[in-house]
Design a protein around this motif. Structure first.
Motif, PDB file in Angstrom:
ATOM      1  N   UNK A 141       0.839  -1.221   0.000  1.00  0.00           N
ATOM      2  CA  UNK A 141       0.000   0.000   0.000  1.00  0.00           C
ATOM      3  C   UNK A 141       0.870   1.265   0.000  1.00  0.00           C
ATOM      4  N   UNK A 142       2.076   1.171   0.539  1.00  0.00           N
ATOM      5  CA  UNK A 142       2.960   2.342   0.504  1.00  0.00           C
ATOM      6  C   UNK A 142       3.381   2.646  -0.937  1.00  0.00           C
ATOM      7  N   UNK A 143       3.659   1.585  -1.706  1.00  0.00           N
ATOM      8  CA  UNK A 143       4.021   1.772  -3.119  1.00  0.00           C
ATOM      9  C   UNK A 143       2.904   2.484  -3.864  1.00  0.00           C
ATOM     10  N   UNK A 144       1.681   1.989  -3.639  1.00  0.00           N
ATOM     11  CA  UNK A 144       0.549   2.563  -4.395  1.00  0.00           C
ATOM     12  C   UNK A 144       0.275   3.994  -3.944  1.00  0.00           C
ATOM     13  N   UNK A 145       0.496   4.281  -2.668  1.00  0.00           N
ATOM     14  CA  UNK A 145       0.267   5.642  -2.173  1.00  0.00           C
ATOM     15  C   UNK A 145       1.244   6.619  -2.819  1.00  0.00           C
ATOM     16  N   UNK A 146       2.512   6.230  -2.883  1.00  0.00           N
ATOM     17  CA  UNK A 146       3.498   7.093  -3.541  1.00  0.00           C
ATOM     18  C   UNK A 146       3.111   7.304  -5.004  1.00  0.00           C
ATOM     19  N   UNK A 166      10.182   0.332  13.623  1.00  0.00           N
ATOM     20  CA  UNK A 166       9.211   1.324  13.141  1.00  0.00           C
ATOM     21  C   UNK A 166       7.866   0.651  12.956  1.00  0.00           C
ATOM     22  N   UNK A 167       7.242   0.230  14.057  1.00  0.00           N
ATOM     23  CA  UNK A 167       5.987  -0.506  13.950  1.00  0.00           C
ATOM     24  C   UNK A 167       4.917   0.272  13.183  1.00  0.00           C
ATOM     25  N   UNK A 168       5.014   1.609  13.248  1.00  0.00           N
ATOM     26  CA  UNK A 168       3.960   2.386  12.605  1.00  0.00           C
ATOM     27  C   UNK A 168       4.016   2.259  11.089  1.00  0.00           C
ATOM     28  N   UNK A 169       5.081   1.653  10.538  1.00  0.00           N
ATOM     29  CA  UNK A 169       5.170   1.541   9.081  1.00  0.00           C
ATOM     30  C   UNK A 169       4.533   0.262   8.556  1.00  0.00           C
ATOM     31  N   UNK A 170       4.114  -0.617   9.435  1.00  0.00           N
ATOM     32  CA  UNK A 170       3.745  -1.948   8.972  1.00  0.00           C
ATOM     33  C   UNK A 170       2.247  -2.217   8.984  1.00  0.00           C
ATOM     34  N   UNK A 171       1.567  -1.597   8.037  1.00  0.00           N
ATOM     35  CA  UNK A 171       0.178  -1.936   7.823  1.00  0.00           C
ATOM     36  C   UNK A 171      -0.701  -1.753   9.049  1.00  0.00           C
ATOM     37  N   UNK A 172      -0.379  -0.796   9.867  1.00  0.00           N
ATOM     38  CA  UNK A 172      -1.146  -0.577  11.066  1.00  0.00           C
ATOM     39  C   UNK A 172      -2.483   0.056  10.736  1.00  0.00           C
ATOM     40  N   UNK A 226      -5.034   2.906  12.103  1.00  0.00           N
ATOM     41  CA  UNK A 226      -5.009   4.037  13.016  1.00  0.00           C
ATOM     42  C   UNK A 226      -6.141   3.939  14.034  1.00  0.00           C
ATOM     43  N   UNK A 227      -6.017   4.740  15.085  1.00  0.00           N
ATOM     44  CA  UNK A 227      -7.008   4.685  16.151  1.00  0.00           C
ATOM     45  C   UNK A 227      -8.399   5.084  15.658  1.00  0.00           C
ATOM     46  N   UNK A 228      -8.451   5.883  14.601  1.00  0.00           N
ATOM     47  CA  UNK A 228      -9.770   6.261  14.086  1.00  0.00           C
ATOM     48  C   UNK A 228     -10.297   5.232  13.089  1.00  0.00           C
ATOM     49  N   UNK A 229      -9.667   4.067  13.026  1.00  0.00           N
ATOM     50  CA  UNK A 229     -10.150   3.023  12.150  1.00  0.00           C
ATOM     51  C   UNK A 229      -9.682   3.160  10.716  1.00  0.00           C
ATOM     52  N   UNK A 230      -8.842   4.127  10.456  1.00  0.00           N
ATOM     53  CA  UNK A 230      -8.352   4.365   9.098  1.00  0.00           C
ATOM     54  C   UNK A 230      -7.399   3.242   8.716  1.00  0.00           C
ATOM     55  N   UNK A 231      -7.727   2.537   7.678  1.00  0.00           N
ATOM     56  CA  UNK A 231      -6.917   1.397   7.246  1.00  0.00           C
ATOM     57  C   UNK A 231      -6.285   1.766   5.900  1.00  0.00           C
ATOM     58  N   UNK A 232      -5.030   2.192   5.909  1.00  0.00           N
ATOM     59  CA  UNK A 232      -4.450   2.713   4.665  1.00  0.00           C
ATOM     60  C   UNK A 232      -4.421   1.689   3.534  1.00  0.00           C
TER      61      UNK A 232
END
Lengths: 223, 211
Positions: free
Chosen positions: A29-34, B6-12, B14-20
């Motif tokens: 998903x990072x690739x696609x976001x960039x 960097x746990x925040x980089x791994x498909x986490x 967010x607290x508001x339910x935002x799933x990137x």
């Protein structure tokens, strides 16, 4: 704006933790976001500085908690909505509910993408006035607190330094973020650490910023 | 086990339910459906930064500067033009400035406001470069930041930090390690790490077998 992005000199974030053998991307998903950010940006509906402003306009708590590409993605969604390329319902449903809006440029093809990356988009422009400062000029960074985008970091505001390089006239980010094209002179301005951080600063440290001419005013020569 | 901090980089999520991951998938579909983006262009962009552009480019430039004094002079005078001699340039590196380390001066590059970085020479920036700890501390306590990277400089070495607050993108020309007199450009380039070109590291000493 005095947002969470302006981090120079902030404290409490802990050590820098470099990752061994770090991959370029940590998830697809990072690739696609960039890629989506670059491709959507190429439609010409917003400048790179409007993109930056969208990112730094996120709530500070969110900005500091989100990963880098999450910040990018949230900002991209916001820009697409603000520029009316998509509406909120479409973003939530993931389905097109209205015809596309006409954009300044048509969608990027694979060949266009190769060209865009190979050529970039230079930011130097013809100056509309002579440079106000020269190498060696003593300058003070103005105290400004604009609501909009600026690239004058807070830690340099009000501080005196010396012009070290003159880079020609460049796109002025503060104006570009408002959709205006107003090239101004760009300088490298160097500050002794003591000027920035006061007593206790590393005496061997000099910090420079890239300062656009509207950020600067003349200062008295060094006594 | 990756040693990633960097746990925040791994498909986490967010607290508001935002799933990137889910959001970007839906967004891509939508933008393709509306005719705003071509998936083939997206693939080209990903491919370029995942595989074609990276610190190996900057390392070649540095190795040339170490072996060719005329090139070194051109590189320091106009980084953009000198990088173009290798075919390196473009997005994120429209205005390249190269600054040289000496025995008395150590340069360090940061973008306190976000992540400005010389893409054509170094590729995309690593997570630590974009992270609040680095961006906040590099301009106020660079020696402590260098210690996080295992680098301790003599107290007599002056430090210069360049905050990349414009489209000018900086690269450090590191000191050439001792004992590399006979090495080819290719061998030299292998000693030039990404960190050395940002200033959070030094060029590697040659392995005994290579010396």
């Amino acid at each position: 704006m005095n947002g969470a992005q302006d981090l120079g000199g902030a404290m409490g974030f802990g050590p820098v933790r470099p990752e061994k053998e770090e991959p370029v991307f940590h998830a697809p998903w990072e690739e696609r976001t960039l890629a989506l950010t670059l491709a959507a940006g190429a439609l010409g509906e917003w400048s790179i500085d409007e993109g930056r402003y969208a990112r730094e306009s996120l709530h500070p708590a969110l900005y500091l908690n989100a990963s880098y590409y999450e910040i990018w993605l949230r900002a991209l969604e916001r820009l697409l909505r603000e520029k009316a390329l998509l509406d909120a319902k479409e973003l939530e449903s993931g389905r097109a509910l209205s015809p596309a809006t006409k954009t300044r440029r048509t969608k990027l093809s694979a060949d266009d993408a190769r060209r865009l990356m190979a050529n970039g988009t230079p930011y130097r422009r013809e100056p509309s006035a002579p440079a106000r400062f020269a190498v060696g000029s003593r300058v003070r960074a103005k105290v400004i607190n604009p609501q909009g985008h600026t690239r004058l970091p807070r830690y340099a505001r009000g501080k005196e330094g010396t012009v070290e390089r003159v880079h020609g006239a460049h796109v002025f980010p503060d104006a570009s973020a408002r959709g205006k094209n107003e090239p101004v002179w760009l300088y490298t301005v160097a500050f002794p650490a003591r000027e920035l951080w006061g007593e206790g600063a590393d005496p061997t440290l000099t910090v420079s910023i890239e300062a656009f001419e509207p950020y600067l005013e003349p200062a008295a020569p060094k006594s | 086990m990756p040693s990633c901090a960097c746990p925040s980089e791994h498909g986490r999520v967010a607290t508001d339910g935002y799933d990137p991951a889910a959001r970007v998938k839906a967004l891509e579909q939508l933008l393709v459906e509306k005719g705003y983006v071509d998936p083939a262009a997206l693939d080209v962009i990903v491919e370029t930064y995942a595989h074609e552009v990276g610190p190996m480019n900057g390392a070649k430039v540095v190795a040339r500067a170490w072996t060719d004094p005329d090139f070194r002079a051109r590189l320091l005078a106009d980084g953009t033009a000198a990088a173009a001699e290798f075919g390196f340039g473009g997005r994120g590196g429209e205005h390249i400035v190269v600054v040289e380390n000496t025995s008395r001066l150590h340069n360090l590059i940061v973008c306190t406001l976000c992540s400005c970085y010389p893409w054509p020479l170094l590729g995309l920036p690593p997570v630590w470069y974009k992270s609040p700890p680095y961006r906040s501390r590099a301009v106020i306590e660079p020696r402590a930041v260098l210690r996080d990277f295992g680098v301790v400089l003599p107290e007599t070495t002056a430090i210069r930090v360049w905050d990349s607050t414009a489209e000018t993108r900086y690269l450090v020309l590191p000191l050439r390690p001792e004992g590399t007199g006979g090495l080819s450009e290719d061998r030299l380039a292998a000693l030039v790490t990404r960190e050395a070109m940002i200033g959070t590291g030094l060029a590697l000493a040659p392995a005994r077998a290579d010396a």
